[in-house]
Design a protein around this motif. Structure first.
Motif, PDB file in Angstrom:
ATOM      1  N   THR A  53     -69.138  42.936  77.140  1.00  0.00           N
ATOM      2  CA  THR A  53     -70.530  42.884  77.599  1.00  0.00           C
ATOM      3  C   THR A  53     -70.695  41.924  78.771  1.00  0.00           C
ATOM      4  O   THR A  53     -70.842  42.350  79.915  1.00  0.00           O
ATOM      5  CB  THR A  53     -71.467  42.500  76.442  1.00  0.00           C
ATOM      6  N   LEU A  57     -72.980  45.683  67.376  1.00  0.00           N
ATOM      7  CA  LEU A  57     -72.489  47.034  67.669  1.00  0.00           C
ATOM      8  C   LEU A  57     -73.547  47.829  68.432  1.00  0.00           C
ATOM      9  O   LEU A  57     -73.256  48.441  69.469  1.00  0.00           O
ATOM     10  CB  LEU A  57     -72.124  47.755  66.370  1.00  0.00           C
ATOM     11  N   GLY A  82     -74.034  46.387  71.932  1.00  0.00           N
ATOM     12  CA  GLY A  82     -72.877  46.677  72.766  1.00  0.00           C
ATOM     13  C   GLY A  82     -72.876  48.116  73.256  1.00  0.00           C
ATOM     14  O   GLY A  82     -72.514  48.392  74.409  1.00  0.00           O
ATOM     15  N   LEU A  83     -73.284  49.033  72.393  1.00  0.00           N
ATOM     16  CA  LEU A  83     -73.351  50.447  72.791  1.00  0.00           C
ATOM     17  C   LEU A  83     -74.481  50.686  73.793  1.00  0.00           C
ATOM     18  O   LEU A  83     -74.374  51.561  74.658  1.00  0.00           O
ATOM     19  CB  LEU A  83     -73.526  51.330  71.553  1.00  0.00           C
ATOM     20  N   CYS A 124     -75.272  48.479  76.040  1.00  0.00           N
ATOM     21  CA  CYS A 124     -74.607  48.025  77.272  1.00  0.00           C
ATOM     22  C   CYS A 124     -73.793  49.159  77.884  1.00  0.00           C
ATOM     23  O   CYS A 124     -73.868  49.416  79.085  1.00  0.00           O
ATOM     24  CB  CYS A 124     -73.654  46.866  76.951  1.00  0.00           C
ATOM     25  N   ALA A 125     -72.984  49.802  77.044  1.00  0.00           N
ATOM     26  CA  ALA A 125     -72.131  50.896  77.527  1.00  0.00           C
ATOM     27  C   ALA A 125     -72.971  52.043  78.067  1.00  0.00           C
ATOM     28  O   ALA A 125     -72.616  52.669  79.076  1.00  0.00           O
ATOM     29  CB  ALA A 125     -71.229  51.380  76.396  1.00  0.00           C
ATOM     30  N   SER A 126     -74.108  52.310  77.420  1.00  0.00           N
ATOM     31  CA  SER A 126     -74.970  53.409  77.871  1.00  0.00           C
ATOM     32  C   SER A 126     -75.502  53.142  79.273  1.00  0.00           C
ATOM     33  O   SER A 126     -75.754  54.081  80.041  1.00  0.00           O
ATOM     34  CB  SER A 126     -76.134  53.618  76.888  1.00  0.00           C
ATOM     35  N   GLY A 162     -67.610  52.557  80.991  1.00  0.00           N
ATOM     36  CA  GLY A 162     -68.522  52.691  79.858  1.00  0.00           C
ATOM     37  C   GLY A 162     -67.781  53.072  78.579  1.00  0.00           C
ATOM     38  O   GLY A 162     -68.069  52.542  77.497  1.00  0.00           O
ATOM     39  N   ILE A 163     -66.816  53.975  78.698  1.00  0.00           N
ATOM     40  CA  ILE A 163     -66.013  54.381  77.536  1.00  0.00           C
ATOM     41  C   ILE A 163     -65.198  53.199  77.013  1.00  0.00           C
ATOM     42  O   ILE A 163     -65.123  52.955  75.800  1.00  0.00           O
ATOM     43  CB  ILE A 163     -65.086  55.562  77.902  1.00  0.00           C
ATOM     44  N   ALA A 182     -67.435  50.847  75.106  1.00  0.00           N
ATOM     45  CA  ALA A 182     -67.784  51.389  73.792  1.00  0.00           C
ATOM     46  C   ALA A 182     -66.621  51.249  72.810  1.00  0.00           C
ATOM     47  O   ALA A 182     -66.815  50.862  71.644  1.00  0.00           O
ATOM     48  CB  ALA A 182     -68.192  52.854  73.925  1.00  0.00           C
ATOM     49  N   VAL A 233     -66.259  47.560  71.755  1.00  0.00           N
ATOM     50  CA  VAL A 233     -67.338  47.133  70.857  1.00  0.00           C
ATOM     51  C   VAL A 233     -67.121  47.696  69.452  1.00  0.00           C
ATOM     52  O   VAL A 233     -67.330  47.001  68.448  1.00  0.00           O
ATOM     53  CB  VAL A 233     -68.710  47.564  71.417  1.00  0.00           C
ATOM     54  N   ILE A 234     -66.691  48.943  69.374  1.00  0.00           N
ATOM     55  CA  ILE A 234     -66.408  49.551  68.069  1.00  0.00           C
ATOM     56  C   ILE A 234     -65.228  48.852  67.404  1.00  0.00           C
ATOM     57  O   ILE A 234     -65.243  48.594  66.184  1.00  0.00           O
ATOM     58  CB  ILE A 234     -66.133  51.066  68.228  1.00  0.00           C
TER      59      ILE A 234
END
Length: 416
Positions: free
Chosen positions: A28, A86, A89-90, A92-94, A178-179, A182, A185-186
């Motif tokens: 992040t 989680l 963080g997702l 953020c990725a979006s 972005g991937i 993600a 974060v997962i």
């Protein structure tokens, strides 16, 4: 070193929690803030944005980051920290997925808002909650390790992104990053646990009776009258923070734009960002060590002088690429004082009953300074024919004023 590591009991799951938090911070803070400047020249070139528009992308991110930090306390009262990190963080990725789809300036602002909001919720607020649950001993070390992880994101990633943009284009680079965010974060979610009790454990160091060790500096302070700055001194502190933000927001974020507008290839700009990021990690560790061995005042002034020298070097980057790399590395190393200082200085400047409120106020001022200084580089460049040099000249002057205020303030409390 080996003897020291053996005392840490690295088999305790608390260190896995530290690793999980570091991964989130890497994905992040590292990806959203430290790495993003490498995209700036390509965004401007592909979409014909002005320098001010490119700066505005960072400003919107900082604005939503500040808003998220304000909401973080309430958010984590209603959502478990592990799940909250989680989700954030997702988000953020979006933001990077939106960047990948962006074909206009407003779409970039939407992506920036998502990235900033997600980062704000995964910031040190969430990290400190987990660390405080899992660590009774070595909390400061754990937080320092997590914080340092953000700088590691600049090792190799900027050059990889530059290569990806050149070969596959901006959308692909944003999509791939972005991937990666993600996935990280997962992975962190699978490592993290809400509390030691959930695993039938006790917090790290809970079995040991806490024996606080006062430093020589702290022992000296006990004998001194508690400081109580007010009036003009407090206003000067606010001015110091806002001026200082020209470095860790403006100068750092504008490194890639400075490089390319002065005629260097984006690949070299990526290397400069990596140098700044690596030295940022080193700077955090050195600042804490020197503050303990010398004093916070002496260390802060020394680091501010290094800030001044870094931007002075960057004012002359067109003379040699070595000045660019050295200036960027020195900048990354020295700006630690401007992120750590506003919190730690309060211990030297205010009595215990006022420190918490002053930390809150300085963080608000710090956020305001960040918003202003993410916009200034682009606005200044547009006013001076596309050159970022005037902003770095301005920042050099800011460093001189900041050092003067710092010395004056410490002289006011007579702690130096």
């Amino acid at each position: 070193m080996k003897k020291y590591l053996s005392k840490l009991n690295l088999n305790h799951y608390a260190w896995a929690i530290c690793l999980g938090c570091a991964i989130v911070f890497y994905a992040t803070c590292g990806m959203v803030c430290n790495v993003f400047p490498v995209y700036s020249p390509f965004i401007r070139e592909q979409w014909n944005f002005t320098n001010s528009q490119v700066s505005m992308i960072g400003t919107v991110r900082s604005l939503f980051q500040m808003f998220a930090i304000y909401l973080a306390g309430k958010f984590y009262k209603n959502v478990k920290v592990r799940k909250g990190m989680l989700m954030a963080g997702l988000v953020c990725a979006s933001g990077h997925f939106v960047y990948a789809l962006s074909v206009s300036f407003p779409m970039y602002l939407v992506g920036s808002a998502l990235a900033g909001f997600g980062y704000g919720l995964t910031s040190m607020v969430a990290v400190s909650i987990l660390i405080s649950r899992w660590f009774v001993k070595n909390r400061t070390l754990a937080v320092s390790l997590v914080s340092a992880a953000s700088g590691l994101s600049t090792i190799g990633i900027p050059s990889l992104i530059t290569s990806l943009i050149k070969s596959k284009g901006l959308p692909t680079a944003f999509l791939m990053e972005g991937i990666l965010m993600a996935v990280l974060v997962i992975a962190a979610f699978l490592i993290l646990r809400e509390s030691p009790e959930e695993m039938g454990l006790t917090a790290y160091g809970a079995e040991e009776a806490p024996v606080p060790e006062a430093s020589a500096e702290a022992k000296t302070k006990v004998c001194k009258k508690e400081p109580h700055l007010k009036g003009i001194n407090v206003l000067l502190i606010y001015a110091l923070i806002i001026l200082g933000c020209s470095y860790n927001y403006g100068c750092y974020n504008a490194i890639s734009m400075l490089s390319t507008t002065e005629g260097y290839d984006p690949s070299l700009a990526a290397v400069a960002i990596s140098a700044a990021g690596v030295m940022l990690t080193v700077g955090k560790l050195v600042f804490g060590t020197l503050s303990t061995k010398l004093s916070l005042f002496k260390t802060s002034v020394f680091f501010m002088i290094l800030c001044m020298l870094s931007t002075l070097a960057l004012c002359f980057v067109r003379l040699s690429p070595a000045l660019l790399l050295c200036g960027a590395g020195l900048l990354g190393f020295s700006i630690t004082v401007l992120s750590v200082g506003p919190v730690t200085w309060t211990e030297d400047w205010f009595p215990p009953e006022e420190r918490l409120e002053m930390i809150r106020r300085t963080q608000v001022v710090y956020s305001i300074g960040g918003l202003v200084n993410t916009m200034l580089p682009g606005i200044t460049a547009d006013l001076f024919g596309g050159s970022y040099i005037p902003f770095y000249v301005f920042s050099t002057i800011c460093a001189v004023v900041t050092i003067a205020i710092l010395v004056y303030t410490y002289k006011s409390v007579k702690w130096y």
